[in-house]
Design an enzyme around this catalytic site. Structure first.
Site, mmCIF file in Angstrom:
data_model
loop_
_atom_site.group_PDB
_atom_site.id
_atom_site.type_symbol
_atom_site.label_atom_id
_atom_site.label_comp_id
_atom_site.label_asym_id
_atom_site.label_seq_id
_atom_site.Cartn_x
_atom_site.Cartn_y
_atom_site.Cartn_z
ATOM 1 N N ARG A 1 0.829 -1.212 0.000
ATOM 2 C CA ARG A 1 0.000 0.000 0.000
ATOM 3 C C ARG A 1 0.862 1.259 0.000
ATOM 4 O O ARG A 1 0.567 2.224 -0.702
ATOM 5 C CB ARG A 1 -0.923 -0.025 1.216
ATOM 6 C CG ARG A 1 -1.832 1.163 1.295
ATOM 7 C CD ARG A 1 -3.063 0.869 2.126
ATOM 8 N NE ARG A 1 -3.942 2.022 2.146
ATOM 9 C CZ ARG A 1 -3.965 2.906 3.141
ATOM 10 N NH1 ARG A 1 -3.181 2.749 4.193
ATOM 11 N NH2 ARG A 1 -4.769 3.941 3.072
ATOM 12 N N HIS B 1 0.816 4.286 -2.803
ATOM 13 C CA HIS B 1 0.637 5.701 -2.454
ATOM 14 C C HIS B 1 1.835 6.529 -2.909
ATOM 15 O O HIS B 1 1.683 7.618 -3.463
ATOM 16 C CB HIS B 1 0.435 5.862 -0.947
ATOM 17 C CG HIS B 1 -0.938 5.500 -0.500
ATOM 18 N ND1 HIS B 1 -1.497 5.956 0.670
ATOM 19 C CD2 HIS B 1 -1.889 4.717 -1.061
ATOM 20 C CE1 HIS B 1 -2.730 5.477 0.800
ATOM 21 N NE2 HIS B 1 -2.983 4.720 -0.232
ATOM 22 N N ASP B 2 3.036 6.001 -2.692
ATOM 23 C CA ASP B 2 4.225 6.754 -3.092
ATOM 24 C C ASP B 2 4.195 7.016 -4.594
ATOM 25 O O ASP B 2 4.415 8.145 -5.043
ATOM 26 C CB ASP B 2 5.488 5.975 -2.706
ATOM 27 C CG ASP B 2 6.744 6.776 -2.995
ATOM 28 O OD1 ASP B 2 6.726 8.013 -2.784
ATOM 29 O OD2 ASP B 2 7.743 6.187 -3.444
ATOM 30 N N SER C 1 9.032 9.870 -1.917
ATOM 31 C CA SER C 1 8.586 11.112 -1.270
ATOM 32 C C SER C 1 7.673 10.792 -0.091
ATOM 33 O O SER C 1 7.593 11.556 0.867
ATOM 34 C CB SER C 1 7.854 12.006 -2.275
ATOM 35 O OG SER C 1 6.854 11.268 -2.951
ATOM 36 N N ASN D 1 -3.483 9.992 4.335
ATOM 37 C CA ASN D 1 -2.563 8.868 4.549
ATOM 38 C C ASN D 1 -3.281 7.657 5.154
ATOM 39 O O ASN D 1 -2.807 6.543 5.052
ATOM 40 C CB ASN D 1 -1.341 9.295 5.386
ATOM 41 C CG ASN D 1 -1.637 9.437 6.868
ATOM 42 O OD1 ASN D 1 -2.711 9.109 7.342
ATOM 43 N ND2 ASN D 1 -0.664 9.910 7.619
ATOM 44 N N HIS E 1 -5.964 -5.934 -2.588
ATOM 45 C CA HIS E 1 -6.824 -6.077 -1.407
ATOM 46 C C HIS E 1 -7.135 -7.537 -1.105
ATOM 47 O O HIS E 1 -8.023 -7.836 -0.324
ATOM 48 C CB HIS E 1 -8.121 -5.264 -1.588
ATOM 49 C CG HIS E 1 -7.895 -3.774 -1.531
ATOM 50 N ND1 HIS E 1 -8.887 -2.853 -1.773
ATOM 51 C CD2 HIS E 1 -6.786 -3.036 -1.259
ATOM 52 C CE1 HIS E 1 -8.394 -1.625 -1.655
ATOM 53 N NE2 HIS E 1 -7.124 -1.710 -1.351
HETATM 54 C C1 HEM Z 1 -8.953 1.249 -6.247
HETATM 55 C C2 HEM Z 1 -8.843 2.177 -5.350
HETATM 56 C C3 HEM Z 1 -8.362 1.925 -3.953
HETATM 57 C C4 HEM Z 1 -8.941 2.395 -2.829
HETATM 58 C C5 HEM Z 1 -10.181 3.264 -2.750
HETATM 59 C C6 HEM Z 1 -8.179 1.895 -1.711
HETATM 60 C C7 HEM Z 1 -8.448 2.174 -0.384
HETATM 61 C C8 HEM Z 1 -7.888 1.510 0.676
HETATM 62 C C9 HEM Z 1 -8.267 1.706 2.049
HETATM 63 C C10 HEM Z 1 -9.286 2.712 2.543
HETATM 64 C C11 HEM Z 1 -7.552 0.837 2.793
HETATM 65 C C12 HEM Z 1 -7.620 0.658 4.301
HETATM 66 C C13 HEM Z 1 -6.646 1.564 4.996
HETATM 67 C C14 HEM Z 1 -6.773 1.464 6.488
HETATM 68 O O1 HEM Z 1 -7.883 1.463 7.000
HETATM 69 O O2 HEM Z 1 -5.729 1.381 7.157
HETATM 70 C C15 HEM Z 1 -6.722 0.090 1.896
HETATM 71 C C16 HEM Z 1 -5.858 -0.904 2.280
HETATM 72 C C17 HEM Z 1 -4.952 -1.481 1.423
HETATM 73 N N1 HEM Z 1 -4.735 -1.129 0.110
HETATM 74 FE FE1 HEM Z 1 -5.958 -0.043 -1.045
HETATM 75 N N2 HEM Z 1 -7.155 1.143 -2.172
HETATM 76 C C18 HEM Z 1 -7.195 1.142 -3.540
HETATM 77 C C19 HEM Z 1 -6.287 0.543 -4.388
HETATM 78 C C20 HEM Z 1 -5.148 -0.105 -3.955
HETATM 79 C C21 HEM Z 1 -4.040 -0.478 -4.805
HETATM 80 C C22 HEM Z 1 -3.938 -0.168 -6.297
HETATM 81 C C23 HEM Z 1 -3.126 -1.119 -4.017
HETATM 82 C C24 HEM Z 1 -1.784 -1.694 -4.357
HETATM 83 C C25 HEM Z 1 -1.404 -2.064 -5.554
HETATM 84 C C26 HEM Z 1 -3.697 -1.169 -2.684
HETATM 85 C C27 HEM Z 1 -3.141 -1.816 -1.612
HETATM 86 C C28 HEM Z 1 -3.707 -1.895 -0.372
HETATM 87 C C29 HEM Z 1 -3.256 -2.809 0.656
HETATM 88 C C30 HEM Z 1 -2.182 -3.863 0.515
HETATM 89 C C31 HEM Z 1 -4.023 -2.542 1.786
HETATM 90 C C32 HEM Z 1 -3.897 -3.199 3.169
HETATM 91 C C33 HEM Z 1 -2.911 -2.390 3.975
HETATM 92 C C34 HEM Z 1 -2.554 -3.004 5.308
HETATM 93 O O3 HEM Z 1 -3.062 -4.065 5.675
HETATM 94 O O4 HEM Z 1 -1.730 -2.388 6.007
HETATM 95 N N3 HEM Z 1 -4.897 -0.517 -2.678
HETATM 96 N N4 HEM Z 1 -6.933 0.539 0.609
HETATM 97 C C1 LIG Z 2 -0.812 10.201 9.205
HETATM 98 O O1 LIG Z 2 -1.173 11.536 9.446
HETATM 99 C C2 LIG Z 2 -1.571 11.827 10.764
HETATM 100 C C3 LIG Z 2 -1.915 13.298 10.836
HETATM 101 O O2 LIG Z 2 -2.818 13.665 9.831
HETATM 102 C C4 LIG Z 2 -0.431 11.501 11.728
HETATM 103 O O3 LIG Z 2 -0.872 11.688 13.069
HETATM 104 C C5 LIG Z 2 0.017 10.056 11.536
HETATM 105 O O4 LIG Z 2 1.153 9.829 12.323
HETATM 106 C C6 LIG Z 2 0.357 9.822 10.075
HETATM 107 N N1 LIG Z 2 0.726 8.435 9.900
HETATM 108 C C7 LIG Z 2 1.982 8.074 9.617
HETATM 109 C C8 LIG Z 2 2.216 6.625 9.489
HETATM 110 O O5 LIG Z 2 2.888 8.850 9.475
#
Ligand code: HEM
Ligand SMILES: *[C@@H]1O[C@H](CO)[C@@H](O)[C@H](O)[C@H]1NC(C)=O
Ligand SMILES: *[C@@H]1O[C@H](CO)[C@@H](O)[C@H](O)[C@H]1NC(C)=O
Ligand SMILES: *[C@@H]1O[C@H](CO)[C@@H](O)[C@H](O)[C@H]1NC(C)=O
Length: 341
Positions: free
Chosen positions: A72, A76-77, A86, A104, A204
């Site tokens: 993830r 994002h990067d 960055s 983030n 996901h």
């Molecule tokens: C299609 C649009 C996408 C949306 C709206 C989206 C949104 C999100 C959100 C809201 C989360 C949960 C974050 C949290 O609650 O901590 C998440 C988790 C995640 N996303 Fe996406 N995402 C998208 C596409 C992607 C893409 C393209 C990738 C990588 C190629 C990706 C990889 C991941 C991974 C691996 C997680 C799990 C992170 C973890 O367990 O720490 N996502 N995503």
């Molecule tokens: C994400 O941003 C919030 C502030 O908006 C900050 O408190 C948090 O530490 C940031 N998360 C990381 C992993 O840097």
């Protein structure tokens, strides 16, 4: 004789690529991406890939949430100003960095830690050579493989960004509330196709999401206490129970793929077809006629998913890369060199 053959192939080339078309092709290709190569560190740091792989393997074994977090973070990067590390810069008193933007949504610290550990190991072996952007790209590839996903080649030679501001984040990342048109648009801005988007969303298949990312779908979708009708009712009941206290405890989360949460496979797509998508942006992939055929294909055929995911990751890893004096090789992945001298 050989000259003749040469002449013939030259003529064939001219026929295939008339000058105007050649110019067009050249202007469309990203010149920075063209400079990357798989063997970039062969002479300057031949053990780079091995060192990174060793660090990453150790970290994933001790902290299994690392892989999803890194995947993830890499996404994002790349989507915010290119794959240039960055997103790894820490904020300081003078600058609020990308990683601390409101969007983030809690990027996990384990992913940052992995890159920093690999960097420390690399600096002992070949100081000042391997960029943080390349470390993150390679670490992500290795971690996907560890989870059972496909191997893909990572071309190298990215430089690290010279800037990172929270203000550059909005508009570049997708969020779960976006409509299909908005999602397609966010990806199209990075030259990613609908197929790339559906294949990359297969990420996901691992990791988790915090309850606030999907609570509005399960608790009070219609203003009368109902849930999103595209979701399986038993799934909704389980999520309601799991997230019952999420407002008091925002750390509560649910697996993105409830069937095989730690395995990189195609069950994510099978889930979508059964109303078991967690985020609205997941479920919409099965509902929209532009994306449903791909969801059905990937659900039925993991090889097709892996092939397309591989192509899309290779493409993602070239988004906005910087070479030459457009960037630097950071000494520390969380600081610009100008601050760490
Ligand atoms: C299609 C649009 C996408 C949306 C709206 C989206 C949104 C999100 C959100 C809201 C989360 C949960 C974050 C949290 O609650 O901590 C998440 C988790 C995640 N996303 Fe996406 N995402 C998208 C596409 C992607 C893409 C393209 C990738 C990588 C190629 C990706 C990889 C991941 C991974 C691996 C997680 C799990 C992170 C973890 O367990 O720490 N996502 N995503
Ligand atoms: C994400 O941003 C919030 C502030 O908006 C900050 O408190 C948090 O530490 C940031 N998360 C990381 C992993 O840097
Ligand atoms: C999504 O939209 C709903 C309803 O407008 C809102 O309650 C929720 O906070 C939004 N979620 C995110 C992650 O923006
Ligand atoms: C699955 O997809 C792969 C790659 O596109 C293809 O070669 C294979 O024939 C497909 N398998 C089935 C059973 O359709």
């Amino acid at each position: 004789m050989s000259k003749k053959v040469g002449d013939v192939s030259m003529a064939a080339r001219v026929v295939a690529f008339p000058p105007a078309l050649l110019l067009l092709i050249l202007s469309l290709a990203s010149p920075a991406a063209a400079k990357l190569s798989a063997g970039y560190y062969q002479k300057t740091c031949p053990k780079a890939e091995q060192i990174i792989s060793d660090v990453v393997t150790g970290k994933q074994i001790s902290t299994p949430t690392t892989a999803a977090g890194s995947l993830r973070l890499f996404f994002h990067d790349c989507f915010v100003g290119g794959c240039d590390a960055s997103m790894l810069i820490s904020s300081n008193a003078f600058n609020r960095a990308e990683r601390d933007a409101d969007d983030n949504v809690s990027l996990p610290g384990d992913a940052f830690d992995t890159v920093i550990r690999a960097k420390t190991a690399l600096e002992l072996q070949c100081p000042g050579v391997v960029s943080c952007a390349d470390i993150l790209a390679l670490a992500t590839r290795d971690l996907v493989l560890m989870l059972g996903g496909p191997f893909y080649t990572v071309r190298l030679g990215r430089k690290d960004a010279l800037a990172s501001t929270a203000a550059s984040v909005p508009g570049n990342l997708p969020n779960p509330n976006m409509t299909m048109d908005q999602l397609i648009d966010v990806f199209a801005k990075k030259k990613m196709t609908v197929q790339d988007m559906v294949a990359l969303s297969g990420a996901h298949t691992v990791g988790f999401s915090h309850c606030n990312q999907f609570a509005s779908r399960v608790f009070n979708y219609d203003g009368r206490g109902g849930h999103d009708p595209t979701m399986n009712p038993e799934y909704v009941a389980a999520l309601k129970q799991a997230c019952a206290n999420y407002e008091k405890d925002p750390t509560i989360a649910a697996f993105n793929d409830l069937m095989t949460p730690g395995k990189f496979d195609n069950l994510y797509y099978q889930n979508l077809l059964r109303g078991l998508g967690l985020l609205a942006s997941d479920s919409v992939l099965a509902a929209d006629k532009r994306t449903r055929p791909l969801v059905e294909l990937y659900a039925a055929n993991q090889t097709a998913f892996f092939n397309d995911f591989t192509k899309a990751m290779e493409k993602l890893s070239l988004v906005g890369v910087k070479t030459g004096d457009k960037g630097e090789v950071r000494r520390r992945c969380d600081e610009f060199n100008s601050l760490s001298t």
